[in-house]
Design a protein around this motif. Structure first.
Motif, PDB file in Angstrom:
ATOM      1  N   ILE A  64       0.838  -1.205   0.000  1.00 29.91           N
ATOM      2  CA  ILE A  64       0.000   0.000   0.000  1.00 29.91           C
ATOM      3  C   ILE A  64       0.869   1.249   0.000  1.00 29.91           C
ATOM      4  O   ILE A  64       1.793   1.376   0.800  1.00 29.91           O
ATOM      5  N   THR A  65       0.579   2.139  -0.930  1.00 33.06           N
ATOM      6  CA  THR A  65       1.223   3.448  -0.990  1.00 33.06           C
ATOM      7  C   THR A  65       0.160   4.484  -0.661  1.00 33.06           C
ATOM      8  O   THR A  65      -0.954   4.406  -1.186  1.00 33.06           O
ATOM      9  N   VAL A  66       0.487   5.422   0.227  1.00 31.47           N
ATOM     10  CA  VAL A  66      -0.512   6.377   0.706  1.00 31.47           C
ATOM     11  C   VAL A  66      -0.138   7.781   0.241  1.00 31.47           C
ATOM     12  O   VAL A  66       1.023   8.185   0.314  1.00 31.47           O
ATOM     13  N   PHE A  67      -1.145   8.491  -0.220  1.00 29.34           N
ATOM     14  CA  PHE A  67      -0.976   9.893  -0.621  1.00 29.34           C
ATOM     15  C   PHE A  67      -1.942  10.746   0.198  1.00 29.34           C
ATOM     16  O   PHE A  67      -3.008  10.289   0.587  1.00 29.34           O
ATOM     17  N   ARG A  68      -1.544  11.980   0.456  1.00 28.24           N
ATOM     18  CA  ARG A  68      -2.414  12.865   1.234  1.00 28.24           C
ATOM     19  C   ARG A  68      -2.260  14.281   0.701  1.00 28.24           C
ATOM     20  O   ARG A  68      -1.187  14.678   0.257  1.00 28.24           O
ATOM     21  N   GLN A  69      -3.360  15.034   0.797  1.00 29.57           N
ATOM     22  CA  GLN A  69      -3.287  16.430   0.379  1.00 29.57           C
ATOM     23  C   GLN A  69      -2.408  17.210   1.344  1.00 29.57           C
ATOM     24  O   GLN A  69      -2.488  16.994   2.545  1.00 29.57           O
ATOM     25  N   PRO A  70      -1.610  18.122   0.855  1.00 27.40           N
ATOM     26  CA  PRO A  70      -0.790  18.918   1.763  1.00 27.40           C
ATOM     27  C   PRO A  70      -1.663  19.770   2.668  1.00 27.40           C
ATOM     28  O   PRO A  70      -2.597  20.419   2.203  1.00 27.40           O
ATOM     29  N   LYS A  71      -1.379  19.733   3.971  1.00 25.57           N
ATOM     30  CA  LYS A  71      -2.250  20.379   4.958  1.00 25.57           C
ATOM     31  C   LYS A  71      -2.046  21.892   5.092  1.00 25.57           C
ATOM     32  O   LYS A  71      -2.987  22.642   4.954  1.00 25.57           O
ATOM     33  N   PRO A  72      -0.833  22.369   5.380  1.00 21.50           N
ATOM     34  CA  PRO A  72      -0.687  23.787   5.717  1.00 21.50           C
ATOM     35  C   PRO A  72      -1.035  24.708   4.563  1.00 21.50           C
ATOM     36  O   PRO A  72      -1.676  25.747   4.761  1.00 21.50           O
ATOM     37  N   ALA A  73      -0.690  24.325   3.357  1.00 25.47           N
ATOM     38  CA  ALA A  73      -0.921  25.192   2.210  1.00 25.47           C
ATOM     39  C   ALA A  73      -2.410  25.458   2.028  1.00 25.47           C
ATOM     40  O   ALA A  73      -2.831  26.583   1.768  1.00 25.47           O
ATOM     41  N   LYS A  74      -3.205  24.423   2.253  1.00 26.43           N
ATOM     42  CA  LYS A  74      -4.643  24.553   2.046  1.00 26.43           C
ATOM     43  C   LYS A  74      -5.259  25.514   3.055  1.00 26.43           C
ATOM     44  O   LYS A  74      -6.089  26.345   2.728  1.00 26.43           O
ATOM     45  N   LYS A  75      -4.797  25.430   4.314  1.00 29.85           N
ATOM     46  CA  LYS A  75      -5.353  26.279   5.366  1.00 29.85           C
ATOM     47  C   LYS A  75      -5.080  27.754   5.081  1.00 29.85           C
ATOM     48  O   LYS A  75      -5.945  28.590   5.256  1.00 29.85           O
ATOM     49  N   SER A  76      -3.862  28.054   4.653  1.00 29.69           N
ATOM     50  CA  SER A  76      -3.514  29.446   4.415  1.00 29.69           C
ATOM     51  C   SER A  76      -4.345  30.026   3.280  1.00 29.69           C
ATOM     52  O   SER A  76      -4.722  31.187   3.297  1.00 29.69           O
ATOM     53  N   VAL A  77      -4.682  29.210   2.314  1.00 35.14           N
ATOM     54  CA  VAL A  77      -5.519  29.683   1.209  1.00 35.14           C
ATOM     55  C   VAL A  77      -6.920  30.009   1.713  1.00 35.14           C
ATOM     56  O   VAL A  77      -7.513  31.035   1.372  1.00 35.14           O
ATOM     57  N   GLU A  78      -7.434  29.161   2.604  1.00 35.85           N
ATOM     58  CA  GLU A  78      -8.791  29.371   3.110  1.00 35.85           C
ATOM     59  C   GLU A  78      -8.899  30.655   3.932  1.00 35.85           C
ATOM     60  O   GLU A  78      -9.902  31.359   3.892  1.00 35.85           O
ATOM     61  N   LYS A  79      -7.852  30.982   4.696  1.00 34.91           N
ATOM     62  CA  LYS A  79      -7.892  32.170   5.543  1.00 34.91           C
ATOM     63  C   LYS A  79      -7.987  33.448   4.716  1.00 34.91           C
ATOM     64  O   LYS A  79      -8.614  34.405   5.115  1.00 34.91           O
ATOM     65  N   LYS A  80      -7.322  33.445   3.588  1.00 39.03           N
ATOM     66  CA  LYS A  80      -7.357  34.638   2.752  1.00 39.03           C
ATOM     67  C   LYS A  80      -8.770  34.815   2.178  1.00 39.03           C
ATOM     68  O   LYS A  80      -9.265  35.882   2.042  1.00 39.03           O
TER      69      LYS A  80
ATOM     70  N   ALA B  15       0.239  11.147  -7.179  1.00 42.23           N
ATOM     71  CA  ALA B  15      -1.191  11.284  -7.417  1.00 42.23           C
ATOM     72  C   ALA B  15      -1.476  12.773  -7.537  1.00 42.23           C
ATOM     73  O   ALA B  15      -0.725  13.587  -7.019  1.00 42.23           O
ATOM     74  N   GLU B  16      -2.550  13.127  -8.196  1.00 44.63           N
ATOM     75  CA  GLU B  16      -2.772  14.537  -8.530  1.00 44.63           C
ATOM     76  C   GLU B  16      -2.901  15.387  -7.273  1.00 44.63           C
ATOM     77  O   GLU B  16      -3.785  15.151  -6.453  1.00 44.63           O
ATOM     78  N   GLY B  17      -2.034  16.353  -7.139  1.00 42.16           N
ATOM     79  CA  GLY B  17      -2.138  17.324  -6.050  1.00 42.16           C
ATOM     80  C   GLY B  17      -1.929  16.741  -4.669  1.00 42.16           C
ATOM     81  O   GLY B  17      -2.299  17.362  -3.683  1.00 42.16           O
ATOM     82  N   MET B  18      -1.374  15.553  -4.560  1.00 35.95           N
ATOM     83  CA  MET B  18      -1.213  14.951  -3.239  1.00 35.95           C
ATOM     84  C   MET B  18       0.240  14.602  -2.996  1.00 35.95           C
ATOM     85  O   MET B  18       0.996  14.326  -3.926  1.00 35.95           O
ATOM     86  N   ASP B  19       0.605  14.624  -1.731  1.00 32.82           N
ATOM     87  CA  ASP B  19       1.974  14.277  -1.358  1.00 32.82           C
ATOM     88  C   ASP B  19       2.050  12.802  -0.999  1.00 32.82           C
ATOM     89  O   ASP B  19       1.111  12.247  -0.429  1.00 32.82           O
ATOM     90  N   LEU B  20       3.173  12.225  -1.329  1.00 40.98           N
ATOM     91  CA  LEU B  20       3.413  10.840  -0.923  1.00 40.98           C
ATOM     92  C   LEU B  20       3.696  10.820   0.575  1.00 40.98           C
ATOM     93  O   LEU B  20       4.576  11.518   1.052  1.00 40.98           O
ATOM     94  N   VAL B  21       2.904  10.072   1.348  1.00 45.31           N
ATOM     95  CA  VAL B  21       3.148  10.022   2.787  1.00 45.31           C
ATOM     96  C   VAL B  21       3.663   8.660   3.234  1.00 45.31           C
ATOM     97  O   VAL B  21       4.236   8.542   4.308  1.00 45.31           O
ATOM     98  N   TYR B  22       3.446   7.639   2.438  1.00 43.18           N
ATOM     99  CA  TYR B  22       3.937   6.323   2.867  1.00 43.18           C
ATOM    100  C   TYR B  22       4.123   5.430   1.652  1.00 43.18           C
ATOM    101  O   TYR B  22       3.237   5.349   0.805  1.00 43.18           O
ATOM    102  N   CYS B  23       5.263   4.768   1.571  1.00 41.38           N
ATOM    103  CA  CYS B  23       5.460   3.777   0.523  1.00 41.38           C
ATOM    104  C   CYS B  23       6.418   2.706   1.040  1.00 41.38           C
ATOM    105  O   CYS B  23       6.978   2.826   2.120  1.00 41.38           O
ATOM    106  N   ARG B  24       6.569   1.671   0.256  1.00 46.18           N
ATOM    107  CA  ARG B  24       7.461   0.580   0.610  1.00 46.18           C
ATOM    108  C   ARG B  24       8.874   1.111   0.810  1.00 46.18           C
ATOM    109  O   ARG B  24       9.381   1.857  -0.026  1.00 46.18           O
TER     110      ARG B  24
END
Lengths: 80, 265
Positions: A64-80, B15-24
């Motif tokens: 399993i490879t996990v991706f997540r949206q960057p957190k801090p950048a999004k918050k700063s955009v919302e505040k503006k 992945a589009e607009g997302m950061d890699l947080v975990y991989c092998r």
């Protein structure tokens, strides 16, 4: 809620379901198809992944490879 | 024997607009694990290699592979590995560490290996305070040979050599190796962890990181026991083994640090 996504390597997944019980969003499930090894592999069935990494931590196959949206950048955009 | 290592992982790089947080982890080879579905061995392999990656000690780490299911650990861990005779992994690790004291040496053993045939080596290695990391996978059964009773098998647990459950009058009580080693002055850090849920994996990673740091400082033997499962040997599904671990194994093998250095958190 922060959005994330997981990419599961269906070729090496053995369908042990440990990721399914560890997912707090209940977003994972077994596929209807089998992979080359003859296991029903796991796939993302709900679009509610938060990128919490729980499934990847318990995955015995490191599939399993996990991706997540960057957190801090999004918050700063919302505040503006 | 030449091992073909097919690169059959089509890991997406982004992945589009997302950061890699975990991989092998990189230090884990691309070879798919041969373990049964849901086996804890591969989780421990991965966490161990993650720690090696994070400490950036891949070229300075030497592992000693055991006899048992994890005998092929050297196919998966992309660090220098040495195979040892059954039960003698800690003795071999001792030799490696004494010849190459600047390397990070770890031994990786199961319970049939460390707690049964290798009891003498285990105890004396810890008693001498050898500056190595010992990883002990305790699943209460001989997994590779077909699920026979091990010294760590629970009382009443059904195995192929105890079809009516382990009886104390016949086979004695399960041996708690980690508790036993706590008594020895050479042991610097003794802990018992599990990988049945994500938090357990996170704690195991912390324990292994600490152990490698203690080894760098030359403190003494670090012993990390991992209470793990054996779905095939226990004749259960992986999900059932999690329940069995929580209800049966953890009361006898409670998790946590058994011996930690003074002043450590």
């Amino acid at each position: 809620m922060i959005k994330g996504t997981v990419k599961i390597d269906a070729k090496i997944c053995k369908g042990c379901e440990l990721c399914i019980i560890s997912c707090p969003q209940d977003g994972l499930g077994l596929a209807a198809q089998f992979n080359d090894k003859g296991y029903r592999y796991v796939e993302l069935i709900e679009d509610n992944c938060t990128g919490c990494v729980n499934c990847a931590l318990v995955c015995p196959e490191a599939a399993i490879t996990v991706f997540r949206q960057p957190k801090p950048a999004k918050k700063s955009v919302e505040k503006k | 024997m030449s091992i073909e290592r097919p690169s059959n992982h089509d890991f997406p790089s982004e992945a589009e607009g997302m950061d890699l947080v975990y991989c092998r982890p990189e230090t884990l080879t691309d070879l798919p694990f041969h373990y049964c579905p849901g086996c804890s061995h591969s989780v421990v392999h991965r966490v161990l290699m993650e720690v090696v990656d994070e400490l950036n000690i891949q070229d300075k780490t030497i592992g000693v592979a055991p006899v048992g299911c994890s005998v092929f650990a050297y196919h998966y861990m992309n660090v220098d590995m040495q195979e040892a005779a059954h039960g003698r992994a800690t003795a071999v690790a001792t030799g490696i560490k004494r010849v190459l004291p600047d390397r990070f040496v770890f031994s990786y053993q199961g319970d049939g290996d460390l707690a049964a045939i290798g009891t003498a080596e285990t105890i004396h290695t810890v008693n001498r305070g050898e500056n190595i990391l010992m990883v002990f996978i305790n699943n209460g059964i001989y997994g590779m040979t077909g699920g026979q009773m091990a010294p760590t098998t629970l009382v009443g647990q059904v195995t192929t050599t105890s079809p009516y459950g382990r009886q104390v009058e016949f086979a004695g009580h399960p041996i708690k190796i980690a508790d036993m080693l706590t008594q020895l002055p050479g042991a610097y850090y003794v802990t018992r962890q599990a990988v049945h849920n994500p938090n357990g994996v996170r704690k195991l990673k912390k324990a292994l990181t600490k152990s490698f740091q203690y080894q760098k400082e030359g403190k003494g033997t670090c012993f990390v026991e991992v209470v793990s499962n054996c779905p095939s040997g226990w004749k259960m599904t992986p999900v059932e083994t999690v329940k069995y671990l929580e209800e049966q194994m953890f009361p006898l093998y409670p998790l946590g640090d058994l011996k930690k250095p003074d002043g450590a958190k």
